[in-house]
Design an enzyme around this catalytic site. Structure first.
Site, short mmCIF file in Angstrom:
data_model
loop_
_atom_site.label_atom_id
_atom_site.label_comp_id
_atom_site.label_asym_id
_atom_site.label_seq_id
_atom_site.Cartn_x
_atom_site.Cartn_y
_atom_site.Cartn_z
CD GLU A 1 50.94 -7.79 -36.17
OE1 GLU A 1 50.28 -8.08 -35.16
OE2 GLU A 1 51.33 -8.64 -36.99
CG ASP B 1 50.72 -11.32 -39.48
OD1 ASP B 1 50.07 -10.89 -38.53
OD2 ASP B 1 51.40 -12.37 -39.43
#
Length: 471
Positions: free
Chosen positions: A248, A186
Protein backbone atom coordinates in the site's frame (compact mmCIF):
# COMPACT_ATOMS: atom_id res chain seq x y z
CA UNK A 1 4.87 -16.18 -10.89
CA UNK A 2 1.28 -17.07 -9.95
CA UNK A 3 0.42 -13.48 -9.03
CA UNK A 4 1.28 -11.79 -12.34
CA UNK A 5 -2.28 -11.93 -13.68
CA UNK A 6 -4.02 -13.12 -10.53
CA UNK A 7 -7.43 -12.04 -9.32
CA UNK A 8 -7.32 -11.51 -5.55
CA UNK A 9 -10.52 -11.25 -3.52
CA UNK A 10 -10.38 -8.97 -0.49
CA UNK A 11 -12.20 -10.30 2.57
CA UNK A 12 -13.06 -7.99 5.44
CA UNK A 13 -13.25 -10.76 8.08
CA UNK A 14 -15.65 -8.96 10.39
CA UNK A 15 -18.23 -8.76 7.58
CA UNK A 16 -17.86 -11.89 5.46
CA UNK A 17 -19.56 -14.74 7.35
CA UNK A 18 -20.40 -15.33 11.01
CA UNK A 19 -20.28 -18.97 12.14
CA UNK A 20 -21.33 -18.71 15.80
CA UNK A 21 -24.21 -16.23 15.92
CA UNK A 22 -22.37 -13.38 17.65
CA UNK A 23 -22.99 -11.09 14.69
CA UNK A 24 -19.31 -10.76 13.74
CA UNK A 25 -17.63 -12.61 10.91
CA UNK A 26 -14.90 -15.11 11.74
CA UNK A 27 -12.39 -17.56 10.28
CA UNK A 28 -14.72 -20.56 10.38
CA UNK A 29 -17.28 -18.49 8.52
CA UNK A 30 -14.74 -17.64 5.84
CA UNK A 31 -13.85 -21.33 5.46
CA UNK A 32 -17.55 -22.08 5.04
CA UNK A 33 -17.79 -19.66 2.10
CA UNK A 34 -14.62 -20.58 0.20
CA UNK A 35 -16.67 -22.27 -2.50
CA UNK A 36 -17.98 -18.83 -3.45
CA UNK A 37 -14.41 -17.82 -4.28
CA UNK A 38 -13.79 -20.92 -6.35
CA UNK A 39 -17.12 -20.34 -8.11
CA UNK A 40 -15.97 -16.85 -9.01
CA UNK A 41 -12.68 -18.25 -10.24
CA UNK A 42 -10.32 -16.05 -8.21
CA UNK A 43 -6.76 -17.15 -7.46
CA UNK A 44 -6.31 -15.87 -3.92
CA UNK A 45 -7.87 -13.95 -1.07
CA UNK A 46 -6.50 -11.22 1.16
CA UNK A 47 -7.66 -11.01 4.76
CA UNK A 48 -7.81 -7.61 6.39
CA UNK A 49 -6.20 -7.82 9.87
CA UNK A 50 -7.17 -10.78 12.05
CA UNK A 51 -4.75 -10.03 14.91
CA UNK A 52 -5.71 -9.16 18.49
CA UNK A 53 -6.54 -5.47 18.66
CA UNK A 54 -8.27 -2.96 20.95
CA UNK A 55 -10.01 -1.76 17.75
CA UNK A 56 -9.05 1.89 17.95
CA UNK A 57 -8.59 1.56 14.19
CA UNK A 58 -10.57 -1.65 13.69
CA UNK A 59 -7.62 -4.02 13.59
CA UNK A 60 -4.94 -1.76 12.16
CA UNK A 61 -3.85 -1.16 15.76
CA UNK A 62 -2.24 -4.54 16.43
CA UNK A 63 -1.57 -5.68 19.98
CA UNK A 64 -0.11 -9.10 19.06
CA UNK A 65 1.28 -9.90 15.61
CA UNK A 66 1.49 -13.66 16.14
CA UNK A 67 -2.02 -14.53 17.29
CA UNK A 68 -5.62 -14.42 16.10
CA UNK A 69 -8.11 -12.15 17.81
CA UNK A 70 -10.50 -14.44 19.73
CA UNK A 71 -13.44 -12.74 18.04
CA UNK A 72 -12.24 -14.32 14.78
CA UNK A 73 -11.18 -17.67 16.23
CA UNK A 74 -7.89 -19.32 17.08
CA UNK A 75 -4.68 -20.26 15.34
CA UNK A 76 -6.16 -23.72 14.81
CA UNK A 77 -9.03 -22.12 12.88
CA UNK A 78 -6.54 -20.22 10.78
CA UNK A 79 -4.64 -23.42 10.03
CA UNK A 80 -7.88 -25.09 8.96
CA UNK A 81 -8.73 -22.13 6.73
CA UNK A 82 -5.33 -22.23 5.03
CA UNK A 83 -5.63 -25.97 4.47
CA UNK A 84 -9.12 -25.62 3.03
CA UNK A 85 -7.98 -22.79 0.77
CA UNK A 86 -4.96 -24.66 -0.52
CA UNK A 87 -7.07 -27.74 -1.20
CA UNK A 88 -9.15 -25.53 -3.52
CA UNK A 89 -6.10 -24.01 -5.20
CA UNK A 90 -6.54 -20.66 -3.45
CA UNK A 91 -3.59 -18.66 -2.15
CA UNK A 92 -3.87 -16.86 1.21
CA UNK A 93 -2.61 -13.32 1.80
CA UNK A 94 -2.47 -11.58 5.16
CA UNK A 95 -2.39 -7.91 6.00
CA UNK A 96 0.78 -6.94 7.83
CA UNK A 97 1.01 -3.58 9.61
CA UNK A 98 4.72 -2.80 10.10
CA UNK A 99 4.76 0.97 10.58
CA UNK A 100 2.97 1.12 13.95
CA UNK A 101 1.44 -1.01 16.67
CA UNK A 102 -1.36 -0.55 19.15
CA UNK A 103 -0.37 1.43 22.20
CA UNK A 104 -1.53 -1.68 24.09
CA UNK A 105 1.06 -3.88 22.41
CA UNK A 106 3.47 -5.11 25.11
CA UNK A 107 6.35 -3.71 23.07
CA UNK A 108 5.32 -0.15 23.90
CA UNK A 109 6.17 -0.68 27.59
CA UNK A 110 8.74 -3.46 27.33
CA UNK A 111 10.73 -1.93 24.47
CA UNK A 112 10.10 1.83 24.45
CA UNK A 113 13.24 2.32 22.37
CA UNK A 114 11.45 0.53 19.53
CA UNK A 115 9.28 3.63 19.07
CA UNK A 116 9.91 7.25 18.08
CA UNK A 117 10.03 9.81 20.87
CA UNK A 118 10.50 13.55 20.95
CA UNK A 119 13.93 14.68 22.22
CA UNK A 120 12.26 17.66 23.90
CA UNK A 121 9.32 18.11 26.26
CA UNK A 122 6.97 19.04 23.42
CA UNK A 123 6.25 18.07 19.82
CA UNK A 124 9.62 18.59 18.11
CA UNK A 125 8.22 19.52 14.71
CA UNK A 126 5.08 20.35 12.72
CA UNK A 127 4.15 16.83 11.66
CA UNK A 128 0.42 16.10 11.65
CA UNK A 129 -1.63 12.94 11.94
CA UNK A 130 -3.43 11.58 8.89
CA UNK A 131 -6.62 11.83 10.97
CA UNK A 132 -5.99 15.42 12.05
CA UNK A 133 -4.13 17.17 14.86
CA UNK A 134 -0.53 16.84 15.89
CA UNK A 135 1.27 13.58 15.15
CA UNK A 136 2.75 13.76 18.67
CA UNK A 137 1.03 12.83 21.94
CA UNK A 138 2.24 12.78 25.52
CA UNK A 139 2.53 9.37 27.12
CA UNK A 140 0.82 9.71 30.49
CA UNK A 141 2.97 7.02 32.09
CA UNK A 142 6.33 8.61 31.26
CA UNK A 143 5.48 12.19 30.39
CA UNK A 144 7.37 11.82 27.11
CA UNK A 145 6.03 12.63 23.64
CA UNK A 146 5.69 9.81 21.08
CA UNK A 147 4.97 9.87 17.35
CA UNK A 148 1.80 8.51 15.73
CA UNK A 149 1.10 9.00 12.03
CA UNK A 150 -2.47 7.84 12.60
CA UNK A 151 -4.48 7.74 15.86
CA UNK A 152 -2.76 8.38 19.22
CA UNK A 153 -3.46 4.72 20.01
CA UNK A 154 -1.10 3.75 17.13
CA UNK A 155 2.47 4.71 18.06
CA UNK A 156 4.99 4.54 15.22
CA UNK A 157 7.76 1.98 15.30
CA UNK A 158 11.36 3.11 14.76
CA UNK A 159 12.58 1.15 11.75
CA UNK A 160 16.05 2.60 12.26
CA UNK A 161 16.35 0.30 15.29
CA UNK A 162 17.65 -3.11 14.14
CA UNK A 163 15.68 -4.83 16.89
CA UNK A 164 12.44 -3.55 15.33
CA UNK A 165 13.57 -4.84 11.95
CA UNK A 166 14.36 -8.28 13.40
CA UNK A 167 11.06 -8.43 15.27
CA UNK A 168 9.01 -7.65 12.16
CA UNK A 169 11.00 -10.16 10.12
CA UNK A 170 10.08 -12.75 12.74
CA UNK A 171 6.40 -11.82 12.30
CA UNK A 172 6.62 -12.45 8.57
CA UNK A 173 8.35 -15.79 9.09
CA UNK A 174 5.81 -16.82 11.74
CA UNK A 175 2.94 -16.61 9.25
CA UNK A 176 4.90 -18.10 6.38
CA UNK A 177 5.51 -21.12 8.60
CA UNK A 178 1.72 -21.39 8.87
CA UNK A 179 1.21 -21.58 5.16
CA UNK A 180 0.60 -17.96 4.18
CA UNK A 181 1.43 -17.24 0.53
CA UNK A 182 2.05 -13.51 0.78
CA UNK A 183 1.31 -10.19 2.43
CA UNK A 184 -0.35 -6.90 1.72
CA UNK A 185 1.87 -4.39 3.54
CA UNK A 186 0.01 -1.49 5.12
CA UNK A 187 1.00 2.20 5.05
CA UNK A 188 4.44 1.69 3.54
CA UNK A 189 5.16 5.31 2.71
CA UNK A 190 5.33 6.16 6.42
CA UNK A 191 7.42 3.25 7.65
CA UNK A 192 10.65 5.30 7.94
CA UNK A 193 10.94 8.88 9.23
CA UNK A 194 13.58 11.57 8.95
CA UNK A 195 16.29 10.90 11.52
CA UNK A 196 16.57 14.64 12.30
CA UNK A 197 12.78 15.07 12.71
CA UNK A 198 12.78 18.13 10.46
CA UNK A 199 9.62 20.13 9.78
CA UNK A 200 7.62 19.18 6.70
CA UNK A 201 7.39 22.09 4.24
CA UNK A 202 4.05 23.54 3.08
CA UNK A 203 2.26 21.49 0.44
CA UNK A 204 2.96 22.36 -3.18
CA UNK A 205 -0.49 21.29 -4.31
CA UNK A 206 0.88 18.70 -6.73
CA UNK A 207 0.11 15.50 -4.80
CA UNK A 208 -1.97 13.31 -7.14
CA UNK A 209 -4.11 11.48 -4.54
CA UNK A 210 -6.71 12.78 -2.06
CA UNK A 211 -5.50 14.15 1.26
CA UNK A 212 -7.77 15.76 3.83
CA UNK A 213 -7.62 18.49 6.46
CA UNK A 214 -4.35 19.52 8.02
CA UNK A 215 -2.59 16.52 6.49
CA UNK A 216 -3.11 18.04 3.05
CA UNK A 217 -1.41 21.28 4.08
CA UNK A 218 2.09 19.77 4.30
CA UNK A 219 4.49 18.12 1.86
CA UNK A 220 5.35 14.87 3.64
CA UNK A 221 9.01 14.63 2.78
CA UNK A 222 10.37 14.19 6.32
CA UNK A 223 7.47 12.50 8.13
CA UNK A 224 7.16 9.96 5.27
CA UNK A 225 8.43 9.05 1.78
CA UNK A 226 12.02 8.76 2.93
CA UNK A 227 14.67 7.27 0.61
CA UNK A 228 15.76 5.07 3.52
CA UNK A 229 12.57 3.05 2.99
CA UNK A 230 14.74 0.84 0.79
CA UNK A 231 16.39 -0.61 3.91
CA UNK A 232 13.03 -1.54 5.44
CA UNK A 233 11.84 -3.08 2.18
CA UNK A 234 15.06 -5.07 1.85
CA UNK A 235 14.50 -6.50 5.32
CA UNK A 236 10.89 -7.45 4.57
CA UNK A 237 11.91 -9.11 1.32
CA UNK A 238 14.66 -11.04 3.08
CA UNK A 239 12.12 -12.44 5.53
CA UNK A 240 9.45 -13.12 2.91
CA UNK A 241 11.68 -14.89 0.39
CA UNK A 242 9.61 -15.70 -2.69
CA UNK A 243 6.26 -14.98 -1.03
CA UNK A 244 4.16 -12.25 -2.63
CA UNK A 245 4.64 -8.76 -1.23
CA UNK A 246 2.16 -6.11 -2.33
CA UNK A 247 2.52 -2.61 -0.99
CA UNK A 248 0.00 0.00 0.00
CA UNK A 249 2.09 2.86 -1.36
CA UNK A 250 -0.04 5.98 -1.10
CA UNK A 251 1.68 7.87 -3.91
CA UNK A 252 1.06 8.54 -7.56
CA UNK A 253 2.35 6.08 -10.13
CA UNK A 254 5.58 8.05 -10.59
CA UNK A 255 6.54 7.21 -7.00
CA UNK A 256 6.29 3.42 -7.39
CA UNK A 257 9.57 2.36 -9.08
CA UNK A 258 11.79 2.51 -5.98
CA UNK A 259 9.26 0.39 -4.10
CA UNK A 260 9.07 -2.15 -6.93
CA UNK A 261 12.79 -2.75 -6.55
CA UNK A 262 11.82 -4.82 -3.50
CA UNK A 263 8.06 -5.52 -3.77
CA UNK A 264 6.26 -7.66 -6.32
CA UNK A 265 3.26 -5.35 -6.73
CA UNK A 266 1.89 -2.00 -5.63
CA UNK A 267 -1.72 -0.86 -5.78
CA UNK A 268 -2.56 1.47 -8.67
CA UNK A 269 -4.19 4.18 -6.58
CA UNK A 270 -4.61 6.69 -9.38
CA UNK A 271 -7.16 4.34 -10.97
CA UNK A 272 -8.95 3.82 -7.66
CA UNK A 273 -9.48 7.57 -7.32
CA UNK A 274 -10.11 8.36 -10.97
CA UNK A 275 -13.54 9.81 -11.81
CA UNK A 276 -15.56 7.69 -14.22
CA UNK A 277 -14.54 9.81 -17.20
CA UNK A 278 -12.65 8.50 -20.20
CA UNK A 279 -9.76 10.95 -20.23
CA UNK A 280 -9.17 10.64 -16.50
CA UNK A 281 -9.25 6.86 -16.71
CA UNK A 282 -6.80 6.86 -19.62
CA UNK A 283 -4.46 9.15 -17.70
CA UNK A 284 -4.54 6.79 -14.70
CA UNK A 285 -4.18 3.58 -16.71
CA UNK A 286 -1.47 4.49 -19.21
CA UNK A 287 1.52 5.18 -16.92
CA UNK A 288 0.65 2.33 -14.54
CA UNK A 289 0.30 -0.18 -17.37
CA UNK A 290 3.62 0.97 -18.80
CA UNK A 291 5.28 0.60 -15.42
CA UNK A 292 3.88 -2.90 -14.95
CA UNK A 293 3.62 -4.88 -11.71
CA UNK A 294 0.72 -2.83 -10.42
CA UNK A 295 -2.38 -4.33 -8.86
CA UNK A 296 -5.51 -2.76 -10.29
CA UNK A 297 -8.08 -1.90 -7.64
CA UNK A 298 -11.28 0.14 -7.77
CA UNK A 299 -12.57 -0.10 -4.20
CA UNK A 300 -11.61 -1.46 -0.79
CA UNK A 301 -12.39 -1.24 2.93
CA UNK A 302 -11.13 2.37 3.17
CA UNK A 303 -12.68 4.03 0.12
CA UNK A 304 -16.09 4.14 -1.54
CA UNK A 305 -17.53 0.91 -2.82
CA UNK A 306 -17.45 0.60 -6.58
CA UNK A 307 -21.24 0.87 -7.03
CA UNK A 308 -21.33 4.10 -5.02
CA UNK A 309 -18.25 5.58 -6.64
CA UNK A 310 -19.10 5.02 -10.31
CA UNK A 311 -22.88 4.70 -9.96
CA UNK A 312 -24.95 1.52 -10.34
CA UNK A 313 -25.37 2.16 -14.06
CA UNK A 314 -21.60 1.79 -14.55
CA UNK A 315 -20.79 -1.23 -12.38
CA UNK A 316 -20.82 -3.68 -15.28
CA UNK A 317 -18.49 -1.58 -17.42
CA UNK A 318 -16.24 -0.96 -14.39
CA UNK A 319 -15.97 -4.70 -13.81
CA UNK A 320 -14.96 -5.17 -17.43
CA UNK A 321 -12.30 -2.47 -17.10
CA UNK A 322 -10.87 -3.84 -13.87
CA UNK A 323 -10.69 -7.43 -15.08
CA UNK A 324 -9.27 -6.84 -18.57
CA UNK A 325 -6.33 -4.61 -17.66
CA UNK A 326 -2.94 -6.38 -17.78
CA UNK A 327 -1.62 -7.79 -14.53
CA UNK A 328 -3.17 -8.50 -11.14
CA UNK A 329 -6.60 -7.26 -10.07
CA UNK A 330 -8.20 -7.00 -6.62
CA UNK A 331 -11.94 -7.36 -6.05
CA UNK A 332 -13.47 -6.17 -2.78
CA UNK A 333 -16.06 -8.50 -1.28
CA UNK A 334 -19.58 -7.57 -2.37
CA UNK A 335 -18.55 -5.62 -5.47
CA UNK A 336 -19.37 -8.73 -7.50
CA UNK A 337 -23.05 -8.41 -6.54
CA UNK A 338 -23.14 -4.61 -6.70
CA UNK A 339 -23.21 -3.72 -3.00
CA UNK A 340 -23.22 0.07 -2.46
CA UNK A 341 -22.04 2.02 0.56
CA UNK A 342 -24.28 1.63 3.59
CA UNK A 343 -25.17 3.94 6.48
CA UNK A 344 -22.25 2.83 8.66
CA UNK A 345 -22.23 2.49 12.43
CA UNK A 346 -21.59 4.49 15.58
CA UNK A 347 -18.77 7.03 15.43
CA UNK A 348 -17.62 5.77 18.82
CA UNK A 349 -16.24 2.75 17.00
CA UNK A 350 -15.68 4.25 13.56
CA UNK A 351 -13.98 7.57 14.17
CA UNK A 352 -12.97 8.03 10.52
CA UNK A 353 -16.45 7.26 9.18
CA UNK A 354 -15.51 4.23 7.08
CA UNK A 355 -17.98 1.62 8.31
CA UNK A 356 -20.32 2.48 5.46
CA UNK A 357 -17.87 0.58 3.26
CA UNK A 358 -17.82 -2.50 5.50
CA UNK A 359 -21.40 -3.77 5.79
CA UNK A 360 -21.84 -7.55 5.83
CA UNK A 361 -21.78 -9.70 2.74
CA UNK A 362 -25.27 -10.58 1.45
CA UNK A 363 -25.57 -14.28 0.68
CA UNK A 364 -29.35 -14.66 0.44
CA UNK A 365 -32.58 -12.66 0.72
CA UNK A 366 -33.11 -13.43 4.40
CA UNK A 367 -33.34 -10.65 7.00
CA UNK A 368 -29.60 -10.74 7.71
CA UNK A 369 -28.60 -11.74 4.21
CA UNK A 370 -27.36 -15.13 5.40
CA UNK A 371 -24.46 -13.44 7.19
CA UNK A 372 -25.41 -14.34 10.77
CA UNK A 373 -28.08 -16.03 12.84
CA UNK A 374 -27.62 -13.31 15.46
CA UNK A 375 -27.67 -9.53 15.40
CA UNK A 376 -25.11 -8.33 12.83
CA UNK A 377 -22.51 -5.81 13.98
CA UNK A 378 -23.66 -3.66 11.06
CA UNK A 379 -27.04 -4.21 9.40
CA UNK A 380 -27.22 -5.57 5.86
CA UNK A 381 -27.93 -2.97 3.19
CA UNK A 382 -30.45 -4.54 0.81
CA UNK A 383 -30.31 -8.36 0.83
CA UNK A 384 -33.76 -8.71 -0.73
CA UNK A 385 -32.52 -6.80 -3.80
CA UNK A 386 -28.91 -7.98 -4.03
CA UNK A 387 -27.54 -11.29 -2.85
CA UNK A 388 -25.34 -14.12 -4.07
CA UNK A 389 -28.06 -16.76 -4.13
CA UNK A 390 -30.33 -14.78 -6.44
CA UNK A 391 -27.53 -13.87 -8.84
CA UNK A 392 -25.84 -17.25 -8.99
CA UNK A 393 -26.77 -18.98 -12.24
CA UNK A 394 -28.59 -15.94 -13.63
CA UNK A 395 -26.80 -15.27 -16.91
CA UNK A 396 -27.73 -11.59 -16.80
CA UNK A 397 -26.49 -10.95 -13.26
CA UNK A 398 -23.45 -8.96 -12.22
CA UNK A 399 -22.07 -11.99 -10.37
CA UNK A 400 -22.11 -14.07 -13.55
CA UNK A 401 -20.48 -11.21 -15.47
CA UNK A 402 -17.61 -11.26 -12.96
CA UNK A 403 -17.27 -15.01 -13.44
CA UNK A 404 -17.13 -14.72 -17.21
CA UNK A 405 -14.61 -11.88 -17.08
CA UNK A 406 -12.33 -13.72 -14.66
CA UNK A 407 -12.37 -16.80 -16.90
CA UNK A 408 -11.86 -14.75 -20.08
CA UNK A 409 -8.93 -12.65 -18.85
CA UNK A 410 -6.63 -15.67 -19.20
CA UNK A 411 -7.40 -15.74 -22.93
CA UNK A 412 -6.82 -12.07 -23.77
CA UNK A 413 -3.17 -12.51 -24.61
CA UNK A 414 -0.04 -10.55 -23.90
CA UNK A 415 0.56 -6.90 -24.57
CA UNK A 416 -1.37 -3.73 -23.91
CA UNK A 417 -1.89 -0.57 -25.92
CA UNK A 418 -4.26 2.31 -25.33
CA UNK A 419 -6.14 3.25 -28.50
CA UNK A 420 -7.58 6.48 -29.80
CA UNK A 421 -11.34 6.42 -29.45
CA UNK A 422 -14.46 8.53 -29.58
CA UNK A 423 -15.04 11.06 -26.80
CA UNK A 424 -16.09 9.29 -23.62
CA UNK A 425 -14.68 5.91 -24.66
CA UNK A 426 -11.71 4.08 -23.16
CA UNK A 427 -10.30 1.57 -25.64
CA UNK A 428 -7.25 -0.65 -25.60
CA UNK A 429 -5.74 -3.73 -27.17
CA UNK A 430 -5.01 -6.90 -25.28
CA UNK A 431 -3.29 -9.30 -27.65
CA UNK A 432 -5.71 -9.91 -30.53
CA UNK A 433 -8.65 -8.51 -28.52
CA UNK A 434 -9.96 -4.96 -28.31
CA UNK A 435 -11.72 -3.68 -25.19
CA UNK A 436 -13.99 -0.63 -25.40
CA UNK A 437 -15.77 1.02 -22.47
CA UNK A 438 -18.40 3.73 -22.93
CA UNK A 439 -18.41 6.05 -19.91
CA UNK A 440 -21.17 8.25 -21.34
CA UNK A 441 -24.97 8.22 -21.43
CA UNK A 442 -24.95 8.14 -25.24
CA UNK A 443 -24.45 5.40 -27.84
CA UNK A 444 -20.96 5.00 -29.26
CA UNK A 445 -19.53 3.02 -32.16
CA UNK A 446 -18.26 -0.43 -31.19
CA UNK A 447 -14.81 -1.65 -32.25
CA UNK A 448 -14.55 -3.88 -35.30
CA UNK A 449 -14.43 -7.60 -34.66
CA UNK A 450 -16.40 -10.55 -33.37
CA UNK A 451 -18.01 -9.88 -30.01
CA UNK A 452 -16.53 -12.09 -27.31
CA UNK A 453 -18.28 -10.49 -24.34
CA UNK A 454 -20.63 -7.55 -23.90
CA UNK A 455 -21.80 -6.07 -20.60
CA UNK A 456 -25.22 -5.19 -22.03
CA UNK A 457 -27.49 -6.88 -24.60
CA UNK A 458 -28.05 -5.38 -28.02
CA UNK A 459 -25.95 -4.02 -30.86
CA UNK A 460 -23.21 -1.42 -30.79
CA UNK A 461 -21.76 0.15 -27.68
CA UNK A 462 -24.72 1.36 -25.59
CA UNK A 463 -24.47 3.95 -22.79
CA UNK A 464 -22.50 2.81 -19.71
CA UNK A 465 -21.51 -0.41 -21.49
CA UNK A 466 -18.36 -2.27 -22.36
CA UNK A 467 -17.48 -4.81 -25.02
CA UNK A 468 -14.62 -7.14 -25.86
CA UNK A 469 -14.11 -8.13 -29.51
CA UNK A 470 -11.63 -10.40 -31.21
CA UNK A 471 -10.04 -8.94 -34.29
Amino acid sequence: MWWRDAVVYQIYPRSFQDSNGDGIGDLRGIARRLDHLTYLGVDAFWLSPIYPSPLADFGYDVSDYTAVDPIFGRLDDFAALVQAAHERGLKVLLDVVPAHTSIEHPWFREHPDWYIWSPVDAPPNNWVSAFGGSAWSRDEATGLWYLHTFYPEQPDLDWRNPEVVAAMQDVVRFWLDRGVDGFRIDALTGIVKDDELRDDPPASGSFPLPLVGEFAELEHVYSANRPEVADALTALREAAGDALLIGEVYLGTAGYPRFLEHLDLVFAFELLFSPWEAEALRAAIGPAAELGRVAWVMSNHDFDRLASRVGPENVRAAALLLLTLPGAAFVYQGDEIGLPNGPGGELEYDRAGRDGLRHPMQWDAGPNGGFTSGKPWLPPIDPAEQNVEAQRGDSGSLLELYRRLIALRRELGEGFRLLDAEPGVVAYERGDHTVSINTTAEDREPPAGAVVLATHPGEGLPPHAGVIVKK
